[in-house]
Design a protein around this motif. Structure first.
Motif, PDB file in Angstrom:
ATOM      1  N   ALA A 113       0.977  -1.339  -0.017  1.00  0.00           N
ATOM      2  CA  ALA A 113       0.002  -0.064   0.042  1.00  0.00           C
ATOM      3  C   ALA A 113       0.849   1.384   0.049  1.00  0.00           C
ATOM      4  N   GLU A 114       1.945   1.215   0.921  1.00  0.00           N
ATOM      5  CA  GLU A 114       2.739   2.227   0.793  1.00  0.00           C
ATOM      6  C   GLU A 114       3.497   2.659  -0.546  1.00  0.00           C
ATOM      7  N   HIS A 115       4.119   1.538  -1.153  1.00  0.00           N
ATOM      8  CA  HIS A 115       4.365   1.568  -2.723  1.00  0.00           C
ATOM      9  C   HIS A 115       3.271   2.261  -3.691  1.00  0.00           C
ATOM     10  N   VAL A 116       2.078   1.758  -3.451  1.00  0.00           N
ATOM     11  CA  VAL A 116       1.046   2.397  -4.295  1.00  0.00           C
ATOM     12  C   VAL A 116       0.889   3.783  -4.081  1.00  0.00           C
ATOM     13  N   LEU A 117       0.717   4.095  -2.922  1.00  0.00           N
ATOM     14  CA  LEU A 117       0.475   5.422  -2.599  1.00  0.00           C
ATOM     15  C   LEU A 117       1.713   6.474  -3.127  1.00  0.00           C
ATOM     16  N   ARG A 118       2.783   5.869  -3.252  1.00  0.00           N
ATOM     17  CA  ARG A 118       3.995   6.721  -3.563  1.00  0.00           C
ATOM     18  C   ARG A 118       4.028   6.874  -4.934  1.00  0.00           C
ATOM     19  N   THR A 119       3.436   5.712  -5.849  1.00  0.00           N
ATOM     20  CA  THR A 119       3.533   5.477  -7.347  1.00  0.00           C
ATOM     21  C   THR A 119       2.518   5.880  -8.104  1.00  0.00           C
ATOM     22  N   ALA A 120       1.318   5.571  -7.528  1.00  0.00           N
ATOM     23  CA  ALA A 120      -0.012   5.963  -8.283  1.00  0.00           C
ATOM     24  C   ALA A 120      -0.729   6.861  -7.373  1.00  0.00           C
ATOM     25  N   ARG A 121      -0.420   7.992  -7.416  1.00  0.00           N
ATOM     26  CA  ARG A 121      -1.214   8.947  -6.850  1.00  0.00           C
ATOM     27  C   ARG A 121      -2.406   9.177  -7.151  1.00  0.00           C
ATOM     28  N   LYS A 164      -5.619   1.527 -14.248  1.00  0.00           N
ATOM     29  CA  LYS A 164      -5.324   2.205 -12.934  1.00  0.00           C
ATOM     30  C   LYS A 164      -4.302   1.640 -12.087  1.00  0.00           C
ATOM     31  N   HIS A 165      -3.887   0.084 -12.680  1.00  0.00           N
ATOM     32  CA  HIS A 165      -2.699  -0.409 -11.919  1.00  0.00           C
ATOM     33  C   HIS A 165      -1.474  -0.382 -12.477  1.00  0.00           C
ATOM     34  N   VAL A 166      -1.557   0.371 -13.523  1.00  0.00           N
ATOM     35  CA  VAL A 166      -0.500   0.176 -14.266  1.00  0.00           C
ATOM     36  C   VAL A 166       1.023   1.192 -13.611  1.00  0.00           C
ATOM     37  N   ALA A 167       0.679   2.458 -13.059  1.00  0.00           N
ATOM     38  CA  ALA A 167       1.576   3.192 -12.308  1.00  0.00           C
ATOM     39  C   ALA A 167       2.282   2.551 -11.275  1.00  0.00           C
ATOM     40  N   TRP A 168       1.704   1.571 -10.574  1.00  0.00           N
ATOM     41  CA  TRP A 168       2.550   1.106  -9.259  1.00  0.00           C
ATOM     42  C   TRP A 168       3.122  -0.403  -9.931  1.00  0.00           C
ATOM     43  N   LEU A 225       8.683  -4.214 -12.921  1.00  0.00           N
ATOM     44  CA  LEU A 225       8.821  -5.211 -14.024  1.00  0.00           C
ATOM     45  C   LEU A 225      10.347  -5.049 -14.326  1.00  0.00           C
ATOM     46  N   GLY A 226      11.011  -4.764 -13.762  1.00  0.00           N
ATOM     47  CA  GLY A 226      12.701  -4.595 -14.011  1.00  0.00           C
ATOM     48  C   GLY A 226      12.881  -3.442 -14.820  1.00  0.00           C
ATOM     49  N   ALA A 227      14.367  -3.312 -14.930  1.00  0.00           N
ATOM     50  CA  ALA A 227      14.639  -2.231 -15.747  1.00  0.00           C
ATOM     51  C   ALA A 227      14.635  -2.649 -17.163  1.00  0.00           C
ATOM     52  N   GLY A 228      14.784  -1.305 -18.000  1.00  0.00           N
ATOM     53  CA  GLY A 228      14.753  -1.499 -19.339  1.00  0.00           C
ATOM     54  C   GLY A 228      13.479  -1.766 -20.129  1.00  0.00           C
ATOM     55  N   GLY A 229      12.263  -1.771 -19.419  1.00  0.00           N
ATOM     56  CA  GLY A 229      11.167  -1.956 -20.172  1.00  0.00           C
ATOM     57  C   GLY A 229      10.831  -3.469 -20.619  1.00  0.00           C
TER      58      GLY A 229
END
Length: 308
Positions: A34-42, A136-140, A145-149
């Motif tokens: 939840a902390e990660h989501v709040l930080r990345t999916a505002r 809605k889930h993409v931002a978090w 998914l790792g570096a480099g896309g």
């Protein structure tokens, strides 16, 4: 600053201990997720994030999972029904043997929003698209998914920190009855990054919420330890004073950490604890993190022990 949402106190029935695989670990993982989501999916409201975290814990317990799993459904599956039909055969397999799916970053157009396509491995080692993770889930999820896309199956120096697994293909019952149906795909996302679920142990375990209630004689109680600074007689709430100051500090230590508590508990007392209903409340960790984020632009004033 948006108001902090505090839920009125309600009792919850206890779960059968035999059906709870490592519940403390799951709730700790849910709090970190939840902390990660709040930080990345505002864009996601804290109340929604809290509800989703609790749903993830319940789902993980119900399915006997040792790691937190966030349940969701794919979108855009109507265009990929042959691949979904083939995936339906996996229903005959035990849940643990159902295929791990592949997630790949993509964009519909140059400069457009990022999308996360979900694909299923085929017997010939190709990948068949199934649909997309809900926007809605993409931002978090994308940062995990790792570096480099790359995809969630990438091996290398930056392995993915989340995996996506099949839960079920929906609509099979309607199809067996000869009814028209578009099959759907339910999946579970397992975030496994050390930044989300496996950080080093903290001085206090992360919890999702602190409960405040009163005994029959009116004595104030908290589900977290009372860490005495101003009020040796115990915590309180519903007004400004020594008891509410200790309540505010103890709650912030339980839900965040001691340095944050010492910097903000007097403001938390004034803005939140002082206006709680006399009967009690549930103070959610995600709501506290959102309240702290709203204060981020204002300089924190570190307090020293004093009479509240």
């Amino acid at each position: 600053m948006s108001a902090l949402r505090i839920a009125p106190f309600t009792a919850s029935p206890a779960l059968d201990p035999a059906r709870r695989p490592a519940p403390d670990a799951l709730t700790d993982q849910a709090a970190r997720w939840a902390e990660h989501v709040l930080r990345t999916a505002r864009h996601l409201p804290p109340v929604y994030v809290t509800r989703k975290a609790l749903d993830a814990v319940a789902f993980s317990l119900r399915h006997g999972l040792r790691r937190l799993a966030v349940p969701t459904k794919l979108v855009g599956v109507a265009a990929h029904q042959p691949a979904v039909e083939a995936l339906a055969r996996s229903h005959r397999l035990p849940r643990a043997l159902r295929p791990r799916l592949v997630v790949s970053r993509t964009r519909r157009a140059e400069g457009g929003p990022e999308r996360l396509a979900v694909l299923a491995p085929q017997p010939d080692r190709t990948l068949a698209p199934l649909g997309y993770v809900q926007p809605k889930h993409v931002a978090w999820l994308a940062p995990l998914l790792g570096a480099g896309g790359g995809s969630a199956e990438t091996d290398g120096p930056h392995p993915p920190a989340a995996s996506v697994h099949l839960v079920e293909v929906t609509g099979l019952g309607r199809r067996e009855r000869g009814l028209p149906v578009t099959l759907g795909v339910n999946v579970r996302i397992e975030p496994a990054t050390p930044d989300v679920t496996q950080r080093e142990p903290r001085t206090a375990p992360a919890v999702l919420a602190v409960r405040l209630w009163r005994d029959a004689d009116g004595t104030a109680r908290m589900s977290c330890p009372h860490l005495v600074r101003h009020s040796p007689s115990g915590p309180e709430w519903g007004y400004r004073g020594s008891g509410p100051a200790d309540c505010a500090r103890s709650v912030l230590i339980a839900l965040v950490d001691e340095p944050t508590a010492d910097a903000h508990y007097q403001a938390f007392k004034d803005e939140v604890v002082a206006v709680l209903p006399e009967t009690g409340a549930i103070i959610q960790r995600t709501a506290v993190l959102a309240w702290l984020a709203g204060r981020a632009e204002a300089p924190a004033q570190t307090t020293t022990p004093r009479t509240a």
